[in-house]
Design an enzyme around this catalytic site. Structure first.
Site, mmCIF file in Angstrom:
data_model
loop_
_atom_site.group_PDB
_atom_site.id
_atom_site.type_symbol
_atom_site.label_atom_id
_atom_site.label_comp_id
_atom_site.label_asym_id
_atom_site.label_seq_id
_atom_site.Cartn_x
_atom_site.Cartn_y
_atom_site.Cartn_z
ATOM 1 N N LEU A 100 8.431 7.602 -17.926
ATOM 2 C CA LEU A 100 8.249 8.364 -19.171
ATOM 3 C C LEU A 100 8.248 9.833 -18.800
ATOM 4 O O LEU A 100 7.647 10.222 -17.795
ATOM 5 C CB LEU A 100 6.908 8.000 -19.822
ATOM 6 N N ASP B 103 -1.613 18.456 -35.140
ATOM 7 C CA ASP B 103 -2.361 19.388 -35.991
ATOM 8 C C ASP B 103 -3.651 18.760 -36.521
ATOM 9 O O ASP B 103 -3.739 17.541 -36.658
ATOM 10 C CB ASP B 103 -1.470 19.829 -37.154
ATOM 11 N N HIS C 256 -10.295 20.663 -30.286
ATOM 12 C CA HIS C 256 -9.189 20.708 -29.310
ATOM 13 C C HIS C 256 -9.502 19.804 -28.115
ATOM 14 O O HIS C 256 -8.616 19.166 -27.553
ATOM 15 C CB HIS C 256 -8.944 22.138 -28.846
HETATM 16 C C1 FPP Z 1 -3.485 22.317 -33.971
HETATM 17 O O1 FPP Z 1 -4.771 22.164 -34.525
HETATM 18 C C2 FPP Z 1 -3.506 22.127 -32.542
HETATM 19 C C3 FPP Z 1 -3.246 23.116 -31.636
HETATM 20 C C4 FPP Z 1 -2.911 24.498 -31.998
HETATM 21 C C5 FPP Z 1 -3.305 22.870 -30.190
HETATM 22 C C6 FPP Z 1 -3.092 21.476 -29.716
HETATM 23 C C7 FPP Z 1 -3.678 21.403 -28.368
HETATM 24 C C8 FPP Z 1 -4.335 20.352 -27.815
HETATM 25 C C9 FPP Z 1 -4.452 19.027 -28.458
HETATM 26 C C10 FPP Z 1 -5.033 20.499 -26.508
HETATM 27 C C11 FPP Z 1 -4.256 21.034 -25.336
HETATM 28 C C12 FPP Z 1 -3.055 20.244 -24.973
HETATM 29 C C13 FPP Z 1 -2.881 19.471 -23.877
HETATM 30 C C14 FPP Z 1 -1.548 18.931 -23.543
HETATM 31 C C15 FPP Z 1 -3.967 19.137 -22.984
HETATM 32 P P1 FPP Z 1 -5.355 23.348 -35.422
HETATM 33 O O2 FPP Z 1 -6.252 24.164 -34.569
HETATM 34 O O3 FPP Z 1 -4.251 24.129 -36.051
HETATM 35 O O4 FPP Z 1 -6.163 22.532 -36.487
HETATM 36 P P2 FPP Z 1 -6.462 23.000 -37.976
HETATM 37 O O5 FPP Z 1 -5.127 23.104 -38.693
HETATM 38 O O6 FPP Z 1 -7.296 21.878 -38.514
HETATM 39 O O7 FPP Z 1 -7.193 24.296 -37.883
#
Ligand code: FPP
Length: 236
Positions: free
Chosen positions: A123, A12, A29
């Site tokens: 892994l 997150d 992201h």
């Molecule tokens: C949360 O940050 C993160 C996500 C909803 C997506 C996580 C995805 C990735 C890291 C990229 C794709 C994955 C792979 C495996 C390549 P948020 O958007 O909720 O952050 P915020 O709380 O600060 O708004």
């Protein structure tokens, strides 16, 4: 205590990481995706056997269309760019979740990566994508009933055997970056006895040193699985 065999991560804080730099959310992201690469390698070096990452929850469909499409694109790019390397390094890729509403092209990419790496054993990288913990349990029970199970056949073991994680151990350690203290429908069944490590650090900034610190702290936890502590003074 021995190191964690299975670590699961709620990645997150990508959006806030980007906002703090005046960048669009997708840039966060993207940076988060870069971070996945280094944490996977570190997990392998640390002897972790299973790493599960929460890439997209069933609730994430509620985000604006461009962000949803951006996340799908990043996952596709990650697979295109990383699968051959991960395969060469002995990493098995698994998918936890459903393909409902997922573009057929992305579904194919995921299937191909899973198939190519299926015999790797160093892994396991399990990508929770279009995943929801409650849906995981509902699907498991439906599968059992569909196969003719009676009420007595519905047990903790049979449900576990029908979850997306049926061939994986439960997570020993769940890491959540970004400062919140919740599971957000991630592995809710499997997390029953997991240890938790929450940090305010945003996912793109959660580097190797932070990952090692989480593992180090896990080493100091006492896991009792509902039993009394060893050498409890009040037991006759
Ligand atoms: C949360 O940050 C993160 C996500 C909803 C997506 C996580 C995805 C990735 C890291 C990229 C794709 C994955 C792979 C495996 C390549 P948020 O958007 O909720 O952050 P915020 O709380 O600060 O708004």
């Amino acid at each position: 205590m021995a190191g964690p065999q299975h670590i699961a991560i709620i990645m997150d804080g990508n959006g806030r990481w980007a906002r703090g730099r005046g960048l669009p959310r997708l840039a966060g992201h993207r940076q988060g995706t870069e971070n996945v690469r280094r944490i996977v390698r570190e997990a392998k070096d640390q002897g972790v056997r299973y790493l599960t990452i929460y890439a997209f929850s069933t609730e994430n469909w509620k985000r604006p269309g461009p962000e949803v499409r951006g996340l799908m694109m990043l996952l596709g790019e990650f697979i295109d760019r990383e699968t051959a390397n991960l395969h060469a390094e002995g990493v098995q890729i698994k998918h936890l979740g459903s393909f409902e509403n997922v573009a057929p092209r992305l579904e194919r990419k995921i299937h191909d990566a899973v198939e190519l790496t299926q015999h790797n054993t160093l892994l396991t990288l399990a990508v929770a994508f279009n995943y929801g913990g409650r849906a995981d349990i509902v699907n498991a029970v439906r599968e059992l009933i569909g196969a003719g199970a009676t009420a007595e056949d519905i047990t903790e073991d049979t449900i576990s055997q029908h979850l997306y994680t049926h061939d994986m151990p439960d997570p020993d350690l769940i890491i959540r970056t970004g400062g919140d203290f919740r599971l957000s429908n991630f592995l809710i069944w499997q997390a029953a006895y997991s240890e938790y490590y929450m940090t305010p650090i945003f996912w793109p900034d959660f580097g190797v040193a932070e990952f090692r610190e989480a593992i180090h702290q896990y080493g100091h936890r006492e896991r009792r699985f509902g039993a009394l502590p060893e050498a409890s003074p009040n037991i006759k």
